[in-house]
Each structure stands twice: as structure tokens, then as C-alpha cells.
Write an enzyme that holds these catalytic residues in place. Structure first.
Site, PDB file in Angstrom:
ATOM      1  N   GLN A  32       3.038   9.963   1.194  1.00 53.18           N
ATOM      2  CA  GLN A  32       4.339   9.272   1.190  1.00 53.18           C
ATOM      3  C   GLN A  32       5.170   9.586  -0.048  1.00 53.18           C
ATOM      4  OE1 GLN A  32       2.441   5.256   2.188  1.00 53.18           O
ATOM      5  NE2 GLN A  32       4.403   5.144   3.255  1.00 53.18           N
ATOM      6  N   HIS A  70      -2.461   7.276   7.076  1.00 50.49           N
ATOM      7  CA  HIS A  70      -1.539   8.216   6.412  1.00 50.49           C
ATOM      8  C   HIS A  70      -2.275   9.475   5.934  1.00 50.49           C
ATOM      9  CE1 HIS A  70       2.388   6.368   6.271  1.00 50.49           C
ATOM     10  NE2 HIS A  70       1.929   5.235   5.805  1.00 50.49           N
ATOM     11  N   CYS A  72       6.269   0.211   7.888  1.00 45.69           N
ATOM     12  CA  CYS A  72       5.821   1.293   7.010  1.00 45.69           C
ATOM     13  C   CYS A  72       6.985   1.716   6.135  1.00 45.69           C
ATOM     14  CB  CYS A  72       5.348   2.465   7.869  1.00 45.69           C
ATOM     15  SG  CYS A  72       4.870   3.915   6.905  1.00 45.69           S
ATOM     16  N   LEU A  73       6.722   1.944   4.861  1.00 43.52           N
ATOM     17  CA  LEU A  73       7.775   2.372   3.931  1.00 43.52           C
ATOM     18  C   LEU A  73       8.341   3.739   4.311  1.00 43.52           C
ATOM     19  CD1 LEU A  73       6.049   1.288   0.586  1.00 43.52           C
ATOM     20  CD2 LEU A  73       7.927   0.107   1.761  1.00 43.52           C
ATOM     21  N   GLY A 122       0.845  -1.192   0.000  1.00 44.55           N
ATOM     22  CA  GLY A 122       0.000   0.000   0.000  1.00 44.55           C
ATOM     23  C   GLY A 122       0.875   1.234   0.000  1.00 44.55           C
ATOM     24  N   HIS A 160      -4.000   1.115   7.815  1.00 43.11           N
ATOM     25  CA  HIS A 160      -2.677   1.737   7.796  1.00 43.11           C
ATOM     26  C   HIS A 160      -2.631   2.883   6.772  1.00 43.11           C
ATOM     27  CE1 HIS A 160       1.872   1.429   8.000  1.00 43.11           C
ATOM     28  NE2 HIS A 160       1.694   2.165   6.921  1.00 43.11           N
ATOM     29  N   GLU A 161      -3.137   2.619   5.583  1.00 40.66           N
ATOM     30  CA  GLU A 161      -3.064   3.640   4.517  1.00 40.66           C
ATOM     31  C   GLU A 161      -3.981   4.825   4.793  1.00 40.66           C
ATOM     32  OE1 GLU A 161      -0.632   3.500   2.597  1.00 40.66           O
ATOM     33  OE2 GLU A 161      -0.136   1.432   3.111  1.00 40.66           O
TER      34      GLU A 161
HETATM   35 ZN    ZN Z   1       2.918   3.440   5.880  1.00 36.47          ZN
END
Ligand code: ZN
Length: 205
Positions: free
Chosen positions: A63, A166, A120-121, A58, A162-163
Site C-alpha cells: 500500500q 494485501h 480499505c485505505l 493496519g 485483511h492485511e
Molecule cells: Zn486494505
């Protein structure tokens, strides 16, 4: 336009890391007529490419430096085949086709929660136990501006929670059990295959 990197063609973005204020802002909703613009359509393609390249399941627009309510998700079968059937069953991890969510809203279904390690990225190299609703309903617009509803259970429900966080300026570190925060290396070495209850018992005095 993104001052960092956006050009006229789709491309792979650098993923913004924790500490950048764009990750802590509430993202702006899109007007329906805005979704069809070349800027947004190319942004969606670039987010998809960036998610594949990372790789991740995701990615939210903040991000990649855009404070807009857009997220893309995908958990494909080839990736899932690399995870053991036991682990897939434990985490209720099932394939998610590529999906674009614009202006999404989320409603929990039922009271059950699950707790698993999540990363998380934008917090590269770490993970922690994070409680999430087991099942959720998401209402959003697709990449053409058409409304749709998704009911998700297990890992797919975790991905969207999670997304969507963000898009509200929230990171998993705001929701994690901080005592379980770990590097990726130590997660693999100590905690990967253990249930949350055992991890907590080992890490709590
Ligand atoms: Zn994330």
C-alpha cells in the site's frame, strides 16, 4: 527503493489506490538478515506514521508501493473508546497494540465466520460486507527478525486477515458480497448499525 517517495528519513507516504499493479502482486518475503537494514527499519517507521496519519488500523507494504511481506497493525484504546460498547461487543473489537508482522502466515482456528462492513485505505471511500474467519493464528517475524505467534479473535482477527490478503495481492473487494458495496456516506446513512442479515435482506431481491 520506492521510486515514488522513499528518502533516507521516515516519512508519511501517499497510500497506493486500487488499480496500481503493486496491490495485485504477491509480495516478496524478506530474508531474516534483511530486516535489520536501515531501509527496512525506516520503511516500518514510515508505514506506522502513514497508518496513524490515514488513520487506519493496519497497513501493508504494497500500500506504500513496496512489494514486500511487511504489515503493521494497531487498534488503540482511545480509538475504541469512540465506538459504542454495544458495537464493540458485536464486532468483538478489542485493542491491538502496535505490531509489526514480517513474512506472516495465517491459519484459521475453528470453522466460525463473521460478516461485517470492511473498508480499505487503498479503496478509499467505500465499504462492503466481508466474511472472515472469527479466529486465526498468525506466525510471523517481528521488526528484529524474531519469530512469534499470535492467536486473535474477532476484529483483531479481521484486521490481520485483511492485511495478510494485501501481501498476497488480494483486496477485500475480491471477498466481499458485491451487492453490499457502498459509499462511506451511504454506509453511514443506511447500513452502519444494521446486522449483516438485515443488510443482505434489504439489498437482495
Ligand atoms: Zn486494505
Amino acid at each position: 527503493m520506492c521510486a515514488r517517495c522513499y528518502q533516507t528519513a521516515a516519512m508519511v507516504f501517499d497510500i497506493v489506490q486500487a488499480g496500481d499493479p503493486v496491490l495485485r502482486q504477491r509480495a516478496r518475503p524478506l530474508r531474516t538478515e534483511e530486516i535489520a537494514t536501515p531501509f527496512i527499519q525506516e520503511l516500518i517507521v514510515s508505514m506506522r506514521m502513514t497508518m496513524y496519519e490515514a488513520p487506519g488500523v493496519g497497513l501493508a507494504a504494497p500500500q506504500v508501493g513496496e512489494s514486500l511481506q511487511i504489515t503493521v497493525i494497531e487498534d488503540d484504546k482511545d480509538h475504541l473508546d469512540m465506538i459504542s460498547p454495544v458495537r464493540r461487543a458485536e464486532t468483538r473489537r478489542t485493542p491491538v497494540p502496535f505490531t509489526v508482522l514480517v513474512n506472516p502466515t495465517l491459519t484459521p482456528i475453528g470453522d466460525e465466520t463473521d460478516e461485517f462492513f470492511e473498508g480499505c485505505l487503498s479503496v478509499e471511500g467505500y465499504s462492503a460486507l466481508v466474511p472472515r474467519h472469527r479466529a486465526v493464528r498468525v506466525e510471523a517475524l517481528d521488526a528484529r527478525g524474531k519469530p512469534f505467534t499470535l492467536d486473535l479473535v474477532g476484529w483483531p482477527a479481521r484486521i490481520v486477515q485483511h492485511e495478510l490478503d494485501h501481501l498476497a495481492g488480494v483486496l477485500y473487494i475480491d471477498r466481499m458480497d458485491p451487492r453490499t458495496f457502498t459509499t462511506g456516506e451511504n454506509h453511514g446513512r443506511w447500513w452502519k448499525a444494521r446486522p449483516a442479515s438485515e443488510v443482505r435482506a434489504r439489498l437482495t431481491p
